[in-house]
Enzyme design. Sequence first.
Site, short mmCIF file in Angstrom:
data_model
loop_
_atom_site.label_atom_id
_atom_site.label_comp_id
_atom_site.label_asym_id
_atom_site.label_seq_id
_atom_site.Cartn_x
_atom_site.Cartn_y
_atom_site.Cartn_z
N GLY A 176 -5.11 -3.21 -4.51
CA GLY A 176 -5.23 -3.58 -3.09
C GLY A 176 -6.57 -4.22 -2.85
O GLY A 176 -7.61 -3.72 -3.30
N LYS A 214 -1.18 10.35 16.64
CA LYS A 214 -0.83 9.04 16.09
C LYS A 214 0.10 8.35 17.07
O LYS A 214 0.81 9.01 17.83
CB LYS A 214 -0.10 9.21 14.75
CG LYS A 214 -0.15 7.97 13.87
CD LYS A 214 -1.45 7.90 13.10
CE LYS A 214 -1.55 6.67 12.25
NZ LYS A 214 -2.76 6.67 11.42
N GLY A 246 -7.67 -5.45 0.40
CA GLY A 246 -7.83 -5.67 1.85
C GLY A 246 -9.09 -4.98 2.32
O GLY A 246 -10.08 -4.89 1.59
N ASN A 247 -9.05 -4.45 3.53
CA ASN A 247 -10.24 -3.80 4.09
C ASN A 247 -10.78 -2.71 3.16
O ASN A 247 -11.95 -2.71 2.80
CB ASN A 247 -9.89 -3.22 5.47
CG ASN A 247 -11.08 -2.49 6.07
OD1 ASN A 247 -11.42 -1.39 5.65
ND2 ASN A 247 -11.74 -3.10 7.04
N ALA A 248 -9.91 -1.83 2.72
CA ALA A 248 -10.37 -0.71 1.88
C ALA A 248 -10.74 -1.19 0.47
O ALA A 248 -11.85 -0.96 0.00
CB ALA A 248 -9.28 0.36 1.82
N GLY A 249 -9.82 -1.88 -0.20
CA GLY A 249 -10.02 -2.24 -1.60
C GLY A 249 -11.13 -3.27 -1.81
O GLY A 249 -11.96 -3.11 -2.72
#
Length: 403
Positions: free
Chosen positions: A206, A96, A208-211
């Site tokens: 959420g 990371k 965004g991209n995921a939700g």
Amino acid sequence: MTFNHVVQFLQTLAPLAHLTPAEISILKTPHHLHQAELHLNGKKYPAFRIQFNNARGPYKGGIRFHPEVNEDEVKSLAFWMTLKTAVADIPFGGGKGGVIVDPKTLNEKELQVLSRAYVRAFADHLGSNIDIPAPDVYTNGQIMAWMLDEYEQQVGYHDPGMITGKPLELGGSLVRDIATALGGVFVLEEAVKKLKFKGKRIAIQGFGNAGMNAAKLLAQRGFTIIAVSDSKGGVFDAKGLNVDEVVKIKDNTGSVQNYSSGKKMSNEELLTLDCDILVPSALSEVITEKNADAVKAKIVLELANGPTTPEADKILHRNNILVLPDILANAGGVTVSYFEWVQNQSGYYWKEEEVRARLREKMTEAFGKLWSAWEGKKYDFRTATYIHAVKKVLAAERLRGKV
Ligand code: NAD
């Protein structure tokens, strides 16, 4: 999560996974902690690249640009990447990176200078067979493109597989944009089959991209999305939200709360809503010992990283709620990153249907192995997932003669 939590976690796991002190020592020791100071406009920005473990393949993990980045957190995230790549069964290890910076204070040119400086600082340690970064919080495809360009200038040859999450024009993969949500949906479908679960009502925290992508994909598959939320709050309709309409409202007004035919609700209310499946897709540590007993869903699909605290986990398990843990549920992103790398290494690019089919295969296989390992055990599914992951890492270490 602090790195102390990681160490505690390994100690708790040790008796269940029959880990020896030498094995714990290997699992908790990062291979390399690289640090640098990036210079921009007379200011210095501390930067990190942590290479945790590469027993199973090159280090793999995103780079985040955020004012609250710190070495301890990057180290913990690199540890979790090591387990995630093992669960997904892709031939990578864990790493990371991060820069302590508020990217909102930088213009595009400055962002490019900083991104290139990051790569120059760590170029000796990166490469498609060494360590492969990707986007994370506040980094994106454009930043990956600048980083790739800088790296190739440094080494003097093309190496598109040194970074993933790239734009398609520079060797990115189709499906990467929805991969996290799609991978989660495949895992959920498998769990639903195993449990013969009939519930269809889904609440998603959420958007965004995921939700948002999860909402779209699940609605297309006949689930009823009864609530969604973003940082401003949520919206609910027991009969089901029109997801396409919510996406439009979010795009046009900035929040899902402006969807007019639903009832407004807070993010806290959404988590304990009467629904069948809960999909935390925003922040970490939102399901805690304070609200876990009130969770009514029977399945929790963790698209967010670390949404459930260890105390809450015990309560959910006691209440017979199946938690599909983050390192499995959101591993679709890193899996398609792996596909991107494979395509880069071979110089041959797959059609969308091929990427989707391969992702389904990978996620289904990962889930199936974990489910078999878990059946009949007293501990929860998350624990089974962790045990499986650490054993895979240790098996590679053992073959290398390190244990
Ligand atoms: P994103 O920035 O695209 O979206 C985040 C969403 O969360 C936004 O809708 C935002 O409004 C909402 N949000 C912010 N604060 C909130 C709050 N207090 N309450 C409710 N909602 C809030 O981020 P993303 O890429 O969708 O990532 C979401 C989570 O999924 C993170 O935990 C991330 O680590 C995890 N994840 C994402 C990916 C990926 O490929 N995108 C991969 C693995 C894990």
